[in-house]
Design an enzyme around this catalytic site. Structure first.
Site: not given
Ligand code: PBG
Length: 338
Positions: A202, A257
């Site tokens: 991520k 992601k």
């Molecule tokens: C939080 C999380 C995030 C997303 C999914 N889970 C945001 C972040 O890490 O700040 C982002 C998903 C999206 O932007 O559609 N743990």
């Protein structure tokens, strides 16, 4: 006067001549089985649209159930439920995340009760519940997110999510060592069949902005950067390490992601991973397509479908996408796949 034909042996255009030919030789098909639909829920009684995500709702519990009914009717295998928690319930340690009757657990219980066959995925992270918006607990000096203390809380959160009925828990926090700890905690609590979908690679992306609007987890300007735990967008090899660690620690599915800017990572991981690979087409990817279409600069459906087919072509076995329902609808009216 007809131009003289060139003497060409291989004419790839032969197979592009008609729609039937193109369908016959198509290499990538996106079906409803590939889709996971992320849904937001909040404690209000009327759903409201997320301003930066046209068509995406912050659902009331009732309307969440309606959405799940549509997912089920369309054959979408799974939904991922994200709670948007009232600011008054947030604190620095995300206490509300572990409250037995919190909004997320209520939502999961009602969805599983009404639609037992629809898979429910829950995020394992503290950002919906912390006042500072970080995915974990801060260290005593407040200067970093404390890895090991966070892993302990997340492991408890994962067990509560499983207890509420989540089929798949999805740690999205990027702490080190959390997959193993979560697996051990789930097993110890008797949840051997709860699967772990790990947000393995991520990235610290600018594309999460609209999501943070949706769940109200914006980080303060002077706060610690999420780059201290999410990956540097410039790194490719490191993603393979992250994925390997999570596979080794027993993840059942690994995720990359965001998706569209990271197709090289999806390709690389899907080439070596023996377990399924998911990709998350995040909020900013969705918002970009909508924004350009609103301005009349891009064709909405074509851009949307192309983005999803590209993610599948790169090697994703499943895609979390806010387009899931409308694409499932298009597929169901068409030929069964994109
Ligand atoms: C939080 C999380 C995030 C997303 C999914 N889970 C945001 C972040 O890490 O700040 C982002 C998903 C999206 O932007 O559609 N743990």
């Amino acid at each position: 006067m007809a131009a003289k034909s060139l003497n060409i042996l291989r004419r790839p255009r032969r197979l592009r001549r008609t729609d039937a030919l193109r369908r016959l030789v198509r290499e990538t098909h996106l079906s409803v089985n590939d889709l996971i639909w992320p849904l937001f829920v909040y404690a209000g009684s009327d759903s409201e649209e997320v301003a930066s995500m046209p068509g995406v709702m912050r659902h009331s519990l009732d309307s969440l159930l309606k959405a799940c009914g549509e997912a089920s009717r369309l054959g979408i295998p799974a939904v991922a439920i994200f709670p948007s928690i009232a600011p008054a319930l947030k604190d620095p340690i995300g206490t509300h995340g572990l409250a037995p009757d919190n909004l997320l657990f209520q939502a999961v219980r009602s969805v599983k009760k009404e639609f037992p066959d629809l898979l429910v995925i829950t995020d394992v992270a503290l950002d919906p519940y912390t006042s500072h918006g970080h995915d974990g607990l801060l260290s005593h000096d407040g200067k970093s997110v404390d890895n090991d203390a966070t892993v302990e809380v997340l492991s408890r959160l994962a067990v509560l999510e499983a207890q509420a009925g989540a089929d798949i828990v999805a740690p999205s926090d990027m702490m080190d060592g959390r997959i193993r700890s979560i697996r051990e905690s789930l097993d110890a609590a008797g949840h051997k069949d709860t699967a772990i979908l790990s947000y393995a690679a991520k990235y610290a992306s600018a594309l999460y902005g609209p999501f943070r609007d949706a769940v109200g987890s914006k980080i303060g300007k002077d706060s610690i950067s999420k780059s201290t735990y999410q990956m540097d967008p410039a790194n490719r090899r490191e993603a393979t390490i992250e994925v390997n660690i999570d596979i080794f620690e027993s993840a059942d599915i690994v995720m990359i992601k965001p998706a569209s800017y990271y197709l090289d990572i999806i390709r690389e991981v899907s080439d070596f991973s023996k377990i399924p690979v998911a990709a998350y087409q995040v909020s900013g990817e969705y918002a970009q397509i909508h924004a350009a279409a609103r301005l009349g600069w891009l064709d909405y459906e074509r851009t949307r479908n192309e983005s999803l087919v590209a993610i599948k072509r790169a090697g994703a076995n499943m895609i979390l996408t806010y387009f899931a329902k409308e694409v499932a609808e298009e597929i169901s009216h068409g030929r069964g796949c994109l």
